[in-house]
Design a protein around this motif. Structure first.
Motif, PDB file in Angstrom:
ATOM      1  N   VAL A  52       0.946  -1.263   0.086  1.00 47.19           N
ATOM      2  CA  VAL A  52       0.086   0.194   0.020  1.00 47.19           C
ATOM      3  C   VAL A  52       0.818   1.239   0.047  1.00 47.19           C
ATOM      4  O   VAL A  52       2.067   1.199   0.197  1.00 47.19           O
ATOM      5  N   LEU A  53       0.224   2.534  -0.473  1.00 45.64           N
ATOM      6  CA  LEU A  53       0.892   3.725  -0.587  1.00 45.64           C
ATOM      7  C   LEU A  53       1.596   3.924   0.884  1.00 45.64           C
ATOM      8  O   LEU A  53       1.180   3.786   1.990  1.00 45.64           O
ATOM      9  N   HIS A  54       2.927   4.210   0.907  1.00 43.43           N
ATOM     10  CA  HIS A  54       3.747   4.450   1.906  1.00 43.43           C
ATOM     11  C   HIS A  54       3.361   5.944   2.588  1.00 43.43           C
ATOM     12  O   HIS A  54       3.299   6.888   1.766  1.00 43.43           O
ATOM     13  N   GLY A  55       3.327   5.944   3.843  1.00 44.11           N
ATOM     14  CA  GLY A  55       3.000   7.379   4.515  1.00 44.11           C
ATOM     15  C   GLY A  55       4.044   8.310   4.108  1.00 44.11           C
ATOM     16  O   GLY A  55       3.623   9.406   3.952  1.00 44.11           O
ATOM     17  N   GLY A  56       5.137   8.046   4.074  1.00 42.87           N
ATOM     18  CA  GLY A  56       6.385   8.956   3.852  1.00 42.87           C
ATOM     19  C   GLY A  56       6.109   9.583   2.405  1.00 42.87           C
ATOM     20  O   GLY A  56       6.596  10.668   2.102  1.00 42.87           O
ATOM     21  N   ALA A  57       5.740   8.761   1.429  1.00 41.95           N
ATOM     22  CA  ALA A  57       5.490   8.970   0.086  1.00 41.95           C
ATOM     23  C   ALA A  57       4.290  10.093  -0.034  1.00 41.95           C
ATOM     24  O   ALA A  57       4.514  11.113  -0.497  1.00 41.95           O
ATOM     25  N   THR A  58       3.514   9.850   0.901  1.00 42.66           N
ATOM     26  CA  THR A  58       2.405  10.770   1.000  1.00 42.66           C
ATOM     27  C   THR A  58       2.577  12.146   1.591  1.00 42.66           C
ATOM     28  O   THR A  58       2.180  13.188   0.897  1.00 42.66           O
ATOM     29  N   VAL A  59       3.548  12.145   2.702  1.00 40.60           N
ATOM     30  CA  VAL A  59       3.879  13.253   3.105  1.00 40.60           C
ATOM     31  C   VAL A  59       4.880  14.031   2.510  1.00 40.60           C
ATOM     32  O   VAL A  59       4.831  15.260   2.315  1.00 40.60           O
ATOM     33  N   ALA A  60       5.704  13.114   1.352  1.00 42.33           N
ATOM     34  CA  ALA A  60       6.560  14.016   0.589  1.00 42.33           C
ATOM     35  C   ALA A  60       5.546  14.849  -0.427  1.00 42.33           C
ATOM     36  O   ALA A  60       5.755  15.945  -0.597  1.00 42.33           O
ATOM     37  N   LEU A  61       4.527  14.115  -0.903  1.00 43.61           N
ATOM     38  CA  LEU A  61       3.691  14.809  -1.742  1.00 43.61           C
ATOM     39  C   LEU A  61       3.106  16.101  -1.088  1.00 43.61           C
ATOM     40  O   LEU A  61       3.117  17.124  -1.836  1.00 43.61           O
ATOM     41  N   ALA A  62       2.445  15.817  -0.038  1.00 42.86           N
ATOM     42  CA  ALA A  62       1.906  16.914   0.674  1.00 42.86           C
ATOM     43  C   ALA A  62       2.845  18.267   0.783  1.00 42.86           C
ATOM     44  O   ALA A  62       2.535  19.313   0.655  1.00 42.86           O
ATOM     45  N   GLU A  63       4.141  17.878   1.352  1.00 49.33           N
ATOM     46  CA  GLU A  63       5.039  18.956   1.435  1.00 49.33           C
ATOM     47  C   GLU A  63       5.633  19.697   0.333  1.00 49.33           C
ATOM     48  O   GLU A  63       5.694  20.835   0.398  1.00 49.33           O
ATOM     49  N   SER A  64       5.549  18.962  -0.853  1.00 46.71           N
ATOM     50  CA  SER A  64       5.841  19.383  -2.088  1.00 46.71           C
ATOM     51  C   SER A  64       4.834  20.544  -2.403  1.00 46.71           C
ATOM     52  O   SER A  64       5.229  21.290  -2.924  1.00 46.71           O
ATOM     53  N   VAL A  65       3.850  19.816  -2.711  1.00 48.54           N
ATOM     54  CA  VAL A  65       2.462  20.710  -2.812  1.00 48.54           C
ATOM     55  C   VAL A  65       2.391  21.955  -2.013  1.00 48.54           C
ATOM     56  O   VAL A  65       1.882  23.169  -2.673  1.00 48.54           O
ATOM     57  N   GLY A  66       2.366  21.894  -0.750  1.00 48.83           N
ATOM     58  CA  GLY A  66       2.215  23.007   0.220  1.00 48.83           C
ATOM     59  C   GLY A  66       3.406  23.903  -0.103  1.00 48.83           C
ATOM     60  O   GLY A  66       3.221  25.043   0.101  1.00 48.83           O
ATOM     61  N   SER A  67       4.557  23.361  -0.132  1.00 48.76           N
ATOM     62  CA  SER A  67       5.904  24.276  -0.016  1.00 48.76           C
ATOM     63  C   SER A  67       5.774  25.045  -1.557  1.00 48.76           C
ATOM     64  O   SER A  67       6.192  26.346  -1.510  1.00 48.76           O
ATOM     65  N   THR A  68       5.496  24.252  -2.703  1.00 46.27           N
ATOM     66  CA  THR A  68       5.404  25.014  -3.982  1.00 46.27           C
ATOM     67  C   THR A  68       4.255  25.858  -3.861  1.00 46.27           C
ATOM     68  O   THR A  68       4.332  27.031  -4.401  1.00 46.27           O
ATOM     69  N   ALA A  69       3.321  25.684  -3.159  1.00 49.93           N
ATOM     70  CA  ALA A  69       2.166  26.910  -3.388  1.00 49.93           C
ATOM     71  C   ALA A  69       2.780  28.143  -2.482  1.00 49.93           C
ATOM     72  O   ALA A  69       2.187  29.071  -3.122  1.00 49.93           O
ATOM     73  N   SER A  70       3.200  28.074  -1.463  1.00 49.03           N
ATOM     74  CA  SER A  70       3.938  29.115  -0.744  1.00 49.03           C
ATOM     75  C   SER A  70       4.807  29.817  -1.616  1.00 49.03           C
ATOM     76  O   SER A  70       4.821  31.175  -1.842  1.00 49.03           O
ATOM     77  N   TYR A  71       5.644  28.942  -2.431  1.00 46.61           N
ATOM     78  CA  TYR A  71       6.488  29.835  -3.431  1.00 46.61           C
ATOM     79  C   TYR A  71       5.952  30.520  -4.333  1.00 46.61           C
ATOM     80  O   TYR A  71       6.037  31.777  -4.661  1.00 46.61           O
ATOM     81  N   ILE A  72       4.847  30.080  -4.851  1.00 46.16           N
ATOM     82  CA  ILE A  72       4.009  30.609  -6.126  1.00 46.16           C
ATOM     83  C   ILE A  72       3.133  31.856  -5.350  1.00 46.16           C
ATOM     84  O   ILE A  72       2.980  32.864  -6.021  1.00 46.16           O
ATOM     85  N   PHE A  73       2.866  31.861  -4.023  1.00 42.47           N
ATOM     86  CA  PHE A  73       1.966  32.790  -3.699  1.00 42.47           C
ATOM     87  C   PHE A  73       2.654  33.957  -2.956  1.00 42.47           C
ATOM     88  O   PHE A  73       1.958  34.808  -2.458  1.00 42.47           O
ATOM     89  N   MET A  74       3.970  33.754  -2.582  1.00 46.70           N
ATOM     90  CA  MET A  74       4.753  34.673  -2.184  1.00 46.70           C
ATOM     91  C   MET A  74       5.644  35.225  -3.077  1.00 46.70           C
ATOM     92  O   MET A  74       5.601  34.827  -4.270  1.00 46.70           O
ATOM     93  N   ASP A  75       6.312  36.388  -2.800  1.00 44.90           N
ATOM     94  CA  ASP A  75       6.929  37.046  -3.779  1.00 44.90           C
ATOM     95  C   ASP A  75       8.517  36.559  -3.878  1.00 44.90           C
ATOM     96  O   ASP A  75       9.309  36.775  -3.033  1.00 44.90           O
ATOM     97  N   ALA A  76       8.493  35.278  -4.557  1.00 49.98           N
ATOM     98  CA  ALA A  76       9.807  34.529  -4.699  1.00 49.98           C
ATOM     99  C   ALA A  76      11.095  35.422  -4.991  1.00 49.98           C
ATOM    100  O   ALA A  76      12.081  34.891  -5.013  1.00 49.98           O
ATOM    101  N   GLN A  77      10.872  36.632  -5.607  1.00 49.95           N
ATOM    102  CA  GLN A  77      12.011  37.511  -5.730  1.00 49.95           C
ATOM    103  C   GLN A  77      12.695  38.009  -4.745  1.00 49.95           C
ATOM    104  O   GLN A  77      13.874  38.280  -4.421  1.00 49.95           O
ATOM    105  N   LYS A  78      11.890  38.169  -3.541  1.00 50.28           N
ATOM    106  CA  LYS A  78      12.300  38.535  -2.272  1.00 50.28           C
ATOM    107  C   LYS A  78      12.339  37.631  -1.282  1.00 50.28           C
ATOM    108  O   LYS A  78      13.128  37.871  -0.295  1.00 50.28           O
ATOM    109  N   VAL A  79      11.927  36.397  -1.353  1.00 52.87           N
ATOM    110  CA  VAL A  79      11.799  35.525  -0.353  1.00 52.87           C
ATOM    111  C   VAL A  79      12.068  34.080  -0.905  1.00 52.87           C
ATOM    112  O   VAL A  79      11.754  33.768  -1.767  1.00 52.87           O
ATOM    113  N   PHE A  80      12.798  33.152  -0.042  1.00 53.80           N
ATOM    114  CA  PHE A  80      12.820  31.830  -0.285  1.00 53.80           C
ATOM    115  C   PHE A  80      11.751  31.088   0.721  1.00 53.80           C
ATOM    116  O   PHE A  80      11.720  31.549   1.993  1.00 53.80           O
TER     117      PHE A  80
END
Length: 140
Positions: A52-80
């Motif tokens: 079955v789907l590994h919980g770690g893979a699920t968390v990697a998916l969740a963190e990837s989409v959340g972090s990427t969302a922060s990146y696109i909704f914040m001013d990426a020129q000014k912050v990381f």
């Protein structure tokens, strides 16, 4: 899909080259004013030993989409952006198909952002519910 959305998704997907997101075959598929959606195939590459789907893979998916969302909704020129805390509740298992992670902003502060990420199957059944806190730090 409008041209702006297509451009954002293209940038997100191109940024995944040679990363964990590419290894897990995560693809960003939808974006709106306060959300980002990605999908990931469920196959033996992301299974735990009992198939079955590994919980770690699920968390990697969740963190990837959340972090990427922060990146696109914040001013990426000014912050990381960095993830600083993630919590996950796995409520259902899945053996095959695809899972979808939708990150929705709960709090968009200048320094910290709080995201709810629901991971669902193709029928919309909840697989995992995650909460991610990200921090935006000034670029030097």
């Amino acid at each position: 899909m409008n041209e702006y959305k297509e451009k954002i998704l293209k940038v997100c997907n191109e940024s995944s080259t040679n990363t964990l997101m590419e290894t897990l075959e995560i693809e960003y598929i939808d974006v709106g004013e306060d959300f980002l959606v990605a999908k990931m195939p469920v196959n033996p590459r992301v299974h735990q030993p009992d198939g079955v789907l590994h919980g770690g893979a699920t968390v990697a998916l969740a963190e990837s989409v959340g972090s990427t969302a922060s990146y696109i909704f914040m001013d990426a020129q000014k912050v990381f952006v960095r993830g600083i805390e993630i919590a996950a509740n796995h409520v259902k298992s899945i053996k095959e198909g695809e899972v979808f992670a939708k990150a929705i902003i709960i709090h968009k502060g200048r320094t910290t952002q709080l995201w709810e990420i629901k991971v669902t199957d193709t029928e919309g059944n909840l697989i995992s519910l995650c909460k991610l806190t990200t921090i935006s730090l000034p670029r030097k």
